[in-house]
Design a protein around this motif. Sequence first.
Motif, short mmCIF file in Angstrom:
data_model
loop_
_atom_site.label_atom_id
_atom_site.label_comp_id
_atom_site.label_asym_id
_atom_site.label_seq_id
_atom_site.Cartn_x
_atom_site.Cartn_y
_atom_site.Cartn_z
N LEU A 64 -37.15 -22.60 3.25
CA LEU A 64 -37.03 -23.93 2.66
C LEU A 64 -38.38 -24.47 2.18
CD1 LEU A 64 -34.44 -25.65 5.03
CD2 LEU A 64 -34.15 -25.14 2.60
N VAL A 65 -39.41 -24.33 3.01
CA VAL A 65 -40.73 -24.83 2.63
C VAL A 65 -41.23 -24.09 1.39
CG1 VAL A 65 -43.16 -24.96 3.36
CG2 VAL A 65 -41.34 -25.71 4.91
N ARG A 66 -41.01 -22.78 1.34
CA ARG A 66 -41.42 -22.01 0.15
C ARG A 66 -40.62 -22.42 -1.08
NH1 ARG A 66 -42.35 -15.98 2.78
NH2 ARG A 66 -44.35 -16.52 3.77
N ALA A 67 -39.34 -22.68 -0.90
CA ALA A 67 -38.52 -23.12 -2.04
C ALA A 67 -38.97 -24.48 -2.54
CB ALA A 67 -37.05 -23.16 -1.63
N LEU A 68 -39.39 -25.34 -1.64
CA LEU A 68 -39.81 -26.68 -2.02
C LEU A 68 -41.23 -26.73 -2.61
CD1 LEU A 68 -38.41 -28.68 1.02
CD2 LEU A 68 -37.59 -28.83 -1.34
N LEU A 69 -42.14 -25.93 -2.02
CA LEU A 69 -43.56 -26.10 -2.36
C LEU A 69 -44.26 -24.85 -2.90
CD1 LEU A 69 -44.66 -28.25 0.71
CD2 LEU A 69 -44.02 -29.04 -1.57
N GLY A 70 -43.58 -23.72 -2.92
CA GLY A 70 -44.21 -22.51 -3.43
C GLY A 70 -44.37 -21.45 -2.36
N GLU A 71 -44.62 -20.25 -2.82
CA GLU A 71 -44.60 -19.05 -1.97
C GLU A 71 -45.58 -19.10 -0.79
OE1 GLU A 71 -43.09 -15.64 -0.57
OE2 GLU A 71 -42.28 -16.79 -2.23
N ASN A 72 -46.72 -19.74 -0.96
CA ASN A 72 -47.73 -19.75 0.10
C ASN A 72 -47.78 -21.06 0.86
OD1 ASN A 72 -48.64 -17.08 -0.44
ND2 ASN A 72 -49.73 -17.87 -2.22
N ALA A 73 -46.76 -21.89 0.72
CA ALA A 73 -46.74 -23.21 1.34
C ALA A 73 -46.63 -23.10 2.86
CB ALA A 73 -45.59 -24.03 0.79
N THR A 74 -47.21 -24.08 3.52
CA THR A 74 -47.17 -24.14 4.98
C THR A 74 -46.40 -25.38 5.43
OG1 THR A 74 -49.17 -25.48 5.15
CG2 THR A 74 -49.45 -23.06 5.11
N MET A 75 -46.07 -25.39 6.68
CA MET A 75 -45.38 -26.55 7.25
C MET A 75 -46.28 -27.78 7.18
SD MET A 75 -42.41 -27.17 8.36
CE MET A 75 -41.53 -28.40 9.30
N ALA A 76 -47.56 -27.61 7.41
CA ALA A 76 -48.49 -28.74 7.33
C ALA A 76 -48.49 -29.35 5.93
CB ALA A 76 -49.90 -28.30 7.71
N GLN A 77 -48.42 -28.50 4.92
CA GLN A 77 -48.36 -29.00 3.55
C GLN A 77 -47.06 -29.75 3.30
OE1 GLN A 77 -48.99 -25.19 1.72
NE2 GLN A 77 -51.09 -25.70 1.09
N PHE A 78 -45.96 -29.21 3.84
CA PHE A 78 -44.68 -29.89 3.70
C PHE A 78 -44.72 -31.27 4.37
CE2 PHE A 78 -40.65 -31.06 5.70
CZ PHE A 78 -39.91 -31.32 4.56
N ILE A 79 -45.23 -31.32 5.59
CA ILE A 79 -45.30 -32.59 6.32
C ILE A 79 -46.10 -33.62 5.53
CG2 ILE A 79 -46.20 -33.69 8.41
CD1 ILE A 79 -45.42 -31.04 9.90
N ALA A 80 -47.18 -33.16 4.91
CA ALA A 80 -48.03 -34.07 4.13
C ALA A 80 -47.31 -34.69 2.94
CB ALA A 80 -49.29 -33.34 3.66
N THR A 81 -46.24 -34.06 2.47
CA THR A 81 -45.50 -34.60 1.32
C THR A 81 -44.55 -35.73 1.70
OG1 THR A 81 -43.61 -33.08 1.47
CG2 THR A 81 -45.54 -32.35 0.18
N LEU A 82 -44.29 -35.88 2.98
CA LEU A 82 -43.31 -36.87 3.44
C LEU A 82 -43.92 -38.27 3.49
CD1 LEU A 82 -41.71 -34.86 6.37
CD2 LEU A 82 -40.86 -35.10 4.03
N ALA A 83 -43.08 -39.25 3.33
CA ALA A 83 -43.49 -40.65 3.48
C ALA A 83 -43.35 -41.05 4.95
CB ALA A 83 -42.63 -41.54 2.60
N GLU A 84 -44.10 -42.05 5.34
CA GLU A 84 -43.94 -42.58 6.69
C GLU A 84 -42.61 -43.32 6.78
OE1 GLU A 84 -45.57 -41.93 9.29
OE2 GLU A 84 -47.35 -41.03 8.44
N PRO A 85 -41.93 -43.37 7.88
CA PRO A 85 -42.31 -42.85 9.18
C PRO A 85 -41.92 -41.40 9.42
CG PRO A 85 -40.30 -44.10 9.41
CD PRO A 85 -40.71 -44.19 7.95
N ALA A 86 -41.25 -40.79 8.42
CA ALA A 86 -40.81 -39.39 8.58
C ALA A 86 -42.00 -38.46 8.80
CB ALA A 86 -40.01 -38.96 7.37
N ARG A 87 -43.11 -38.71 8.09
CA ARG A 87 -44.29 -37.84 8.22
C ARG A 87 -44.81 -37.86 9.66
NH1 ARG A 87 -49.10 -39.91 5.25
NH2 ARG A 87 -47.58 -39.97 3.58
N GLY A 88 -44.98 -39.04 10.21
CA GLY A 88 -45.49 -39.15 11.58
C GLY A 88 -44.57 -38.52 12.61
#
Length: 142
Positions: A70-94
């Motif tokens: 899912l993270v790769r589909a959303l952000l690209g082949e080398n995406a990480t969970m940390a990168q995915f989390i950074a895309t979220l708005a608060e309060p979901a990110r926190g």
Amino acid sequence: MSRMTRQQANALLADGVQADVRDSAEVLALLERQFEAALRHRSSELTGLAELLAPLLDAMEARRQQRVALVRALLGENATMAQFIATLAEPARGALAAAWGDLETTVLACKTASTRNGGLLAEQFTVMQRVLHGEDHTYAPR
């Protein structure tokens, strides 16, 4: 798999992390029980614990694979969970960052406990082999 919206993917990722937090805590508790059973040479309890651990670990692995996809589909082949989390708005990110941190901490504790348990079981096996078969050099000339 049918196409899903980004919102659905975000919810699936967050739910999967929460499930892994829950299951990893249970795995850690089972690993502690495994250590105690190994110390006391309770083989039937060890077998039962292995039967409890296997489905939890299988489910966690399936969720990990889904999360990576899912993270790769959303952000690209080398995406990480940390990168995915950074895309979220608060309060979901926190909330997801906190859950992810909890998961990482518990998984590290599980790895440490698993290594400890494996070391104990290997040592016990070696001792039993010596008891049953003697040491290779017991009757060797000096």
